[in-house]
Design a protein around this motif. Sequence first.
Motif, PDB file in Angstrom:
ATOM      1  N   CYS A  91       0.840  -1.204   0.000  1.00  0.00           N
ATOM      2  CA  CYS A  91       0.000   0.000   0.000  1.00  0.00           C
ATOM      3  C   CYS A  91       0.872   1.250   0.000  1.00  0.00           C
ATOM      4  O   CYS A  91       1.774   1.391   0.815  1.00  0.00           O
ATOM      5  N   THR A  92       0.574   2.182  -0.948  1.00  0.00           N
ATOM      6  CA  THR A  92       1.335   3.430  -1.019  1.00  0.00           C
ATOM      7  C   THR A  92       0.625   4.556  -0.270  1.00  0.00           C
ATOM      8  O   THR A  92       1.153   5.657  -0.174  1.00  0.00           O
ATOM      9  N   GLY A  93      -0.580   4.292   0.183  1.00  0.00           N
ATOM     10  CA  GLY A  93      -1.350   5.359   0.842  1.00  0.00           C
ATOM     11  C   GLY A  93      -1.870   6.389  -0.137  1.00  0.00           C
ATOM     12  O   GLY A  93      -2.031   7.553   0.225  1.00  0.00           O
ATOM     13  N   CYS A  94      -2.160   5.945  -1.379  1.00  0.00           N
ATOM     14  CA  CYS A  94      -2.655   6.904  -2.390  1.00  0.00           C
ATOM     15  C   CYS A  94      -4.108   7.274  -2.147  1.00  0.00           C
ATOM     16  O   CYS A  94      -4.599   8.250  -2.691  1.00  0.00           O
ATOM     17  N   LYS A  95      -4.809   6.492  -1.372  1.00  0.00           N
ATOM     18  CA  LYS A  95      -6.189   6.746  -0.937  1.00  0.00           C
ATOM     19  C   LYS A  95      -7.243   6.552  -2.025  1.00  0.00           C
ATOM     20  O   LYS A  95      -8.393   6.942  -1.851  1.00  0.00           O
ATOM     21  N   ALA A  96      -6.847   5.953  -3.161  1.00  0.00           N
ATOM     22  CA  ALA A  96      -7.820   5.704  -4.232  1.00  0.00           C
ATOM     23  C   ALA A  96      -8.927   4.771  -3.751  1.00  0.00           C
ATOM     24  O   ALA A  96     -10.095   4.961  -4.073  1.00  0.00           O
TER      25      ALA A  96
ATOM     26  N   VAL B  75       5.934  15.732  -7.607  1.00  0.00           N
ATOM     27  CA  VAL B  75       6.328  16.033  -6.229  1.00  0.00           C
ATOM     28  C   VAL B  75       5.065  16.227  -5.383  1.00  0.00           C
ATOM     29  O   VAL B  75       4.941  15.678  -4.279  1.00  0.00           O
ATOM     30  N   ALA B  76       4.087  16.974  -5.948  1.00  0.00           N
ATOM     31  CA  ALA B  76       2.822  17.190  -5.231  1.00  0.00           C
ATOM     32  C   ALA B  76       2.148  15.848  -4.952  1.00  0.00           C
ATOM     33  O   ALA B  76       1.649  15.594  -3.854  1.00  0.00           O
ATOM     34  N   LEU B  77       2.168  14.975  -5.953  1.00  0.00           N
ATOM     35  CA  LEU B  77       1.538  13.663  -5.809  1.00  0.00           C
ATOM     36  C   LEU B  77       2.242  12.835  -4.737  1.00  0.00           C
ATOM     37  O   LEU B  77       1.608  12.141  -3.949  1.00  0.00           O
ATOM     38  N   PHE B  78       3.556  12.945  -4.723  1.00  0.00           N
ATOM     39  CA  PHE B  78       4.343  12.207  -3.728  1.00  0.00           C
ATOM     40  C   PHE B  78       4.015  12.692  -2.320  1.00  0.00           C
ATOM     41  O   PHE B  78       3.862  11.899  -1.392  1.00  0.00           O
ATOM     42  N   ILE B  79       3.889  14.042  -2.188  1.00  0.00           N
ATOM     43  CA  ILE B  79       3.552  14.603  -0.878  1.00  0.00           C
ATOM     44  C   ILE B  79       2.196  14.073  -0.418  1.00  0.00           C
ATOM     45  O   ILE B  79       1.969  13.823   0.763  1.00  0.00           O
ATOM     46  N   ASP B  80       1.292  13.859  -1.386  1.00  0.00           N
ATOM     47  CA  ASP B  80      -0.054  13.384  -1.039  1.00  0.00           C
ATOM     48  C   ASP B  80      -0.063  11.944  -0.521  1.00  0.00           C
ATOM     49  O   ASP B  80      -0.947  11.576   0.254  1.00  0.00           O
ATOM     50  N   LEU B  81       0.910  11.144  -0.937  1.00  0.00           N
ATOM     51  CA  LEU B  81       0.929   9.744  -0.487  1.00  0.00           C
ATOM     52  C   LEU B  81       1.082   9.682   1.032  1.00  0.00           C
ATOM     53  O   LEU B  81       1.777  10.500   1.625  1.00  0.00           O
TER      54      LEU B  81
END
Lengths: 179, 328
Positions: A91-96, B75-81
């Motif tokens: 899990c990457t925690g992408c929240k999809a 980078v924004a996407l990475f911060i969101d993870l």
Amino acid sequence: MKKYAMVIDTKSCVGCGDCVIACKTENLVPEGLHRDWIVEDVSGKFPNLNMEIRSERCNHCSNPPCVTYCPTGASYINRGTNIVLVNKSKCTGCKACIAACPYDARFIMPEGYVSKCTFCEHRVKKGLSPACASVCPTHSIDFGDVNESVSNVSKLLRKRKYKILIPEAGTRPNVYYLI
Amino acid sequence: MMEVTITTNKMNHLVDPNLHIWGWEVPVYLFLGGITAGILIVVSFMLLKDNEEKSHVVANRLALLAPVLLSLGMVALFIDLEHRLYVWRFYTTFRFTSPMSWGSWILLIVYPISFLLILTTFRKGFSKASLWIDACIQSKPRIWRYLRVYSWLLDFSEKHRRLIAKTAIPFGILLGIYTGILLSSFGARPFWNSPIMGPIFLVSGVSTAAALVVLFSKDREEIEFFTRVDIWLIAGEISLLILFITGMLSSSEQHLKAIQLILGGEMTTYFWIFFFGIGLLLPAFLEFMELKGRKIPGTIAASLVLFGGILLRFVIVEAGQVSTWIGY
């Protein structure tokens, strides 16, 4: 294949919250997070009111959008059953998956991975019921294999009227509510 | 009939009472991804039309922004993870049914294509930098010998520029559409769940790229051309938005409820006044007046288009999270 289902009797549930506490204790769910919760649904116009109490959780859908949407395969269906689980090391925690679940059953753990109800898979494989079902003081929660016609859940679903949550979402949930 | 619903004991962070899993990071990424897609498309289009002389900034220099903006978006996407150390898990599998998995692989392919696109006109667009690198390679062969790959790639790109441009266009379209599909495929969020979302994001992405040209270019002819293109793109975007709204209005109860968010609901002002009015109609009007010969600085309309582009993503990402099937 085993098709596990939970059958919850809204007529005998009193909303005591014991299932919530049992789950938190059994699964060491951190403070402020919950894998199951109680909904008190009051409808009608005073004085003709009707109240339904439901203990809700992940529906372990037969068509789970969280698994379909997961980009890494972290959300998966446990082999040989219909139990939907999360592999935290994928899990990457992408929240999809959280966005994909119409029941809002998933949440982020403090460590960053996604978690939710597992139908207490660790207990089920030993032949035990999930923690919530085993502690319910009014015996409102039944758990079993609906593919077995003699199981308690199959009998209840044959005998009683029931509903599933948001059938129109097409997820084919496996938590049934007796009404 | 009055209905009261009380929930107890859920209270999960970012989920209850309203879903709020994606903050500023995802809209910013969708905006930067869209603008990158737009850049790939307009640059390749100009290259294929052999418009380097007419359109210097676009054909020769604009491509440089593609990997830069895309990287900022990532980078924004990475911060969101939330589980960042496991980000590599995106690239150990390909999930056919997951738009996010498609997206992560598309991003990986877009990078080399955008680099090759820069190299096709690097010598013309950035002649000083190009000469400096050439001098370095010749003067210090030991240290710089690895840069010979660069020379080889430069020759390759210049020779096959048409092929590179022809590859960049479909990947630009794929990237632009994907930013919309990413949202529209969520059946659980009725506001996002419209097939028009992909085309809206694509057209908006190209429109913001055109605005970027107007901001950076000093050539009058080029500015005029892209101002004209942008008016058509805005017209297309408005048509798609009308289709989106009418599509939602003729859909299920959940979709009807969801679209009310911008038809009188809490997002109405942001959508109609700030995005539709200030970020779409006003720049279109200003651009139209510019073409009619009025002296209005092109940067005003261009900045408003960029503002509209980013606001569109913010409004849609937020509205989608508020819209739900259960309502408690």
